[in-house]
Design a protein around this motif. Structure first.
Motif, PDB file in Angstrom:
ATOM      1  N   ARG A  26      -8.126  -1.006  -1.089  1.00 63.35           N
ATOM      2  CA  ARG A  26      -7.045  -1.536  -0.863  1.00 63.35           C
ATOM      3  C   ARG A  26      -6.261  -1.720  -2.240  1.00 63.35           C
ATOM      4  O   ARG A  26      -4.998  -1.480  -2.344  1.00 63.35           O
ATOM      5  CB  ARG A  26      -7.086  -2.932  -0.203  1.00 63.35           C
ATOM      6  CG  ARG A  26      -7.838  -2.680   1.223  1.00 63.35           C
ATOM      7  CD  ARG A  26      -7.780  -4.332   1.735  1.00 63.35           C
ATOM      8  NE  ARG A  26      -6.849  -4.532   3.003  1.00 63.35           N
ATOM      9  CZ  ARG A  26      -6.532  -5.545   3.519  1.00 63.35           C
ATOM     10  NH1 ARG A  26      -7.154  -6.781   3.082  1.00 63.35           N
ATOM     11  NH2 ARG A  26      -5.569  -5.713   4.533  1.00 63.35           N
ATOM     12  N   VAL A  54      -1.651  -1.475  -5.675  1.00 61.36           N
ATOM     13  CA  VAL A  54      -1.881  -1.646  -4.221  1.00 61.36           C
ATOM     14  C   VAL A  54      -1.831  -0.217  -3.898  1.00 61.36           C
ATOM     15  O   VAL A  54      -0.810   0.445  -4.279  1.00 61.36           O
ATOM     16  CB  VAL A  54      -0.854  -2.498  -3.593  1.00 61.36           C
ATOM     17  CG1 VAL A  54      -0.964  -2.253  -2.274  1.00 61.36           C
ATOM     18  CG2 VAL A  54      -1.119  -4.078  -3.934  1.00 61.36           C
ATOM     19  N   MET A 107      -0.739   0.575   1.772  1.00 59.08           N
ATOM     20  CA  MET A 107      -0.651  -0.800   2.176  1.00 59.08           C
ATOM     21  C   MET A 107       0.435  -1.439   2.214  1.00 59.08           C
ATOM     22  O   MET A 107       0.790  -2.503   2.910  1.00 59.08           O
ATOM     23  CB  MET A 107      -1.376  -1.461   0.962  1.00 59.08           C
ATOM     24  CG  MET A 107      -3.059  -1.606   1.107  1.00 59.08           C
ATOM     25  SD  MET A 107      -3.592  -2.616   2.260  1.00 59.08           S
ATOM     26  CE  MET A 107      -3.194  -4.488   1.417  1.00 59.08           C
ATOM     27  N   GLY A 121      -9.017  -1.877   5.963  1.00 60.17           N
ATOM     28  CA  GLY A 121      -8.639  -0.683   5.139  1.00 60.17           C
ATOM     29  C   GLY A 121      -9.868   0.328   5.075  1.00 60.17           C
ATOM     30  O   GLY A 121      -9.517   1.559   4.898  1.00 60.17           O
ATOM     31  N   MET A 149      -3.628  -8.055   0.617  1.00 59.37           N
ATOM     32  CA  MET A 149      -5.014  -7.513  -0.117  1.00 59.37           C
ATOM     33  C   MET A 149      -5.821  -8.833  -0.778  1.00 59.37           C
ATOM     34  O   MET A 149      -6.937  -8.769  -0.756  1.00 59.37           O
ATOM     35  CB  MET A 149      -4.306  -6.892  -1.117  1.00 59.37           C
ATOM     36  CG  MET A 149      -5.630  -5.943  -2.086  1.00 59.37           C
ATOM     37  SD  MET A 149      -4.928  -4.881  -3.311  1.00 59.37           S
ATOM     38  CE  MET A 149      -4.606  -6.369  -4.778  1.00 59.37           C
ATOM     39  N   SER A 179       2.120  -6.953   1.053  1.00 64.50           N
ATOM     40  CA  SER A 179       1.097  -6.162   0.690  1.00 64.50           C
ATOM     41  C   SER A 179       0.118  -6.806  -0.387  1.00 64.50           C
ATOM     42  O   SER A 179      -1.188  -6.800  -0.266  1.00 64.50           O
ATOM     43  CB  SER A 179       1.549  -4.678   0.151  1.00 64.50           C
ATOM     44  OG  SER A 179       2.210  -4.805  -1.420  1.00 64.50           O
TER      45      SER A 179
END
Length: 626
Positions: free
Chosen positions: A255, A277, A281, A250, A299, A295
């Protein structure tokens, strides 16, 4: 001892489901926590209210969750606080925020802890938070808070909390406002006249109906929020309520975050989670559940087959908006209808409840004939600068994560970020130096999570008060610094009054002595009779209750910042409206002058007190990392 007090109104009688009054004292637009709090506060005073919610009262999304001490004081007044505390975590280990690369995962740097800070009155902050208020910080997701407040609102204003009723027009004349209401089920249209209207609808209808402009930057950063059930028991972090995630993939950008929602556990064993999120992302079709789940898994470092159950989802953007006017004739804006800012700092719901508390005691005083309409102008004078400050502070908090990523050496080159993580975990002088730099940047987030000066120290420089020319104590530029003071415009200092324990049971707080109706004059037992004589000479419609505190109460003597024969005049929202360091030569004349200033809403400031904070909003927005 008290002045003569008008008999309190009776509780509101039930209103039939199909019964629509032609006129009420206050119409409230919006059935969120701010609108419902207004309904409770006014109904408790016997004010005839009618609340309109354009949707139903099915609460679908977690939204806000942090309830700071000043908000819990307001909820205590409403009779809601104990229900909240009963549902909040029973331990204090949740009171911290943490930073990780991911929650778990197979990679060498998956599940790596970057740092943590105490939060919300936990750890080393516990004592100073306890000293600031008799009410503790609480945590309750709005998904569960709203139904709780709704139950109390329905009980306080029976038959007056109406769902699926949309305000489609507001007409005003010199004496009242007429609200045109459309029934979303039957399409019937009716009109209800009100002395005053509170727009607490998030601006959904009121913005267009009133034409009040909100100034500030819009749509600065997109976030996707998911309310999900998933198993995070493999996360090495045992306790934290809130986790942030920074990763070489990121770069300098965060993120996203996760927040434990309980309802049983508020840690890694939480049954439900709010996963936020960053919009960037989400790869692929933003409406495809598979892309959304991807996503989340990326993460958190979860496997492709890690089970996730989606309950709801919403997209939103960062705004930094403050209404130019909080009053439009007979209509007042409160909560998100008047101000919108990011959740960083958890000030949105809290500031809205404090709007309600500020406005409703004034509305009740005016409607009961205890004060002129001019008192209501102080609502904007007091609340607009505070929420502008909160908005600026929230945007500045949002910029406190990129420096952590920079200290880790995260940037456009993902591979370089991983090489820097090798240094971060190494037992070398370079690793030790990097960890120190990262720890420093993490610690700067105390401005977000230990912001007692913001949460408990907000104060009014102009409004329904009489300034005494003394400076603000402490460092007003430091959001963590809180100095209890009896300076006018500030919150009444909280101390436990041991002098009252023997005859009245457990020691009350100084806050517990403040009357809910009218003003309270706090003084010593030796001076109380003279102050009572002064009040009796003045008379007047607004009741002033004299409360004497034992001259020998050392805790109060240390906190009050006045002499033995001085006095503090305190409002129902516990803001000090006026203080006398000692007994004046003619106390009735001096007190009468002070009451006249307070009841007309105070003296207008020479310049807009919100402008310095509006500049900070623009400055923070200009450098916000996406």
């Amino acid at each position: 001892m008290t002045a003569s007090v008008k008999s309190p109104r009776a509780a509101l009688p039930p209103l039939g489901e199909d019964e629509w009054p032609e006129a009420v004292e206050v119409v409230i637009m919006g059935g969120g926590p701010v609108g419902m709090s207004c309904a409770i506060l006014l109904a408790q005073r016997g004010i005839d209210v009618l609340l309109l919610e354009r949707r139903d009262f099915v609460f679908r999304f977690p939204r806000a969750h942090l309830l700071n001490p000043r908000t819990m004081e307001a909820f205590h007044d409403m009779g809601v606080a104990e229900d909240i505390y009963a549902a909040t975590p029973t331990h204090d280990r949740w009171r911290k925020a943490v930073w990780y690369t991911t929650a778990t995962g197979p990679g060498r740097f998956d599940g790596l802890k970057i740092g943590e800070v105490p939060a919300w009155g936990g750890g080393p902050d516990a004592e100073r938070y306890r000293a600031s208020s008799p009410r503790a910080f609480a945590n309750m997701p709005q998904l569960r808070l709203d139904p709780l407040i709704h139950r109390h609102a329905v009980a306080a204003a029976p038959g007056r909390i109406r769902a699926k009723q949309e305000a489609v027009d507001i007409r005003q004349d010199a004496d009242s406002a007429t609200v045109v209401i459309r029934d979303a089920v039957t399409d019937d249209v009716r009109e209800v006249r009100a002395r005053y209207v509170i727009a607490a609808d998030g601006g959904r209808d009121s913005a267009a109906l009133l034409g009040v402009e909100l100034e500030g930057p819009r749509d600065m950063r997109e976030v996707v929020n998911y309310h999900v059930s998933l198993d995070l028991s493999a996360w090495s972090e045992p306790d934290a309520l809130l986790g942030h995630f920074l990763h070489p993939a990121g770069g300098a950008r965060r993120r996203g975050t996760i927040q434990a929602l309980g309802p049983t556990h508020y840690d890694r064993d939480s049954e439900e989670w709010l996963v936020s999120v960053a919009g960037w992302m989400v790869e692929g079709d933003p409406h495809d559940e598979a892309a959304l789940f991807d996503s989340i898994r990326r993460m958190l470092g979860l496997g492709e087959d890690h089970a996730i159950t989606m309950h709801s989802m919403t997209r939103w953007t960062y705004n930094g908006l403050v209404a130019k006017r909080f009053r439009a004739g007979h209509v007042f804006l409160a909560g998100d209808a008047a101000h919108k800012h990011p959740p960083t700092g958890g000030l949105g719901l809290n500031s809205g409840i404090q709007d309600a508390q500020n406005l409703c005691w004034k509305l009740a005083a005016v409607l009961d004939g205890q004060a002129p309409d001019a008192l209501l102008d102080s609502y904007q004078a007091e609340r607009r600068p505070i929420v502008a400050w909160y908005t600026a502070h929230s945007l500045e908090n949002a910029n406190r994560h990129p420096p952590i990523a920079a200290a880790l050496g995260f940037g456009e080159d993902e591979a370089e970020g991983f090489r820097n993580l090798e240094v971060f975990v190494s037992d070398t002088p370079e690793g030790e130096a990097m960890r120190a730099r990262v720890a420093t940047e993490v610690a700067h987030n105390a401005h977000d999570y230990s912001q007692l000066g913001v949460e408990a120290g907000f104060h009014y420089e102009a409004g329904a008060l009489v300034p005494d020319g003394t400076p603000v104590p402490g460092d007003p530029s430091d959001p963590t610094d809180f100095q209890a003071t009896s300076r006018p415009g500030h919150h009444l200092p909280h101390v436990w009054l041991q002098s009252r324990t023997a005859q009245d049971g457990p020691a009350p707080s100084s806050h517990d002595l403040v009357a809910r109706v009218g003003l309270t004059l706090l003084t010593s037992t030796s001076a109380a009779a003279r102050w009572q004589e002064a009040i009796d000479l003045i008379g007047g419609a607004l009741p002033v209750t004299v409360v004497a505190i034992d001259d020998a109460d050392e805790a109060w003597r240390a906190a009050r910042q006045i002499g033995d024969d001085g006095a503090l005049l305190v409002r129902p929202d516990r803001k000090v409206a006026w203080r006398a360091a000692e007994m004046p030569a003619d106390p009735s004349m001096v007190l009468d002058d002070a009451l006249a200033v307070i009841l007309r809403g105070g003296r207008a400031p020479a310049a807009d007190p919100a402008e310095p904070f509006l500049k900070r909003i623009r400055a923070a927005a200009s450098v916000l990392v996406q």
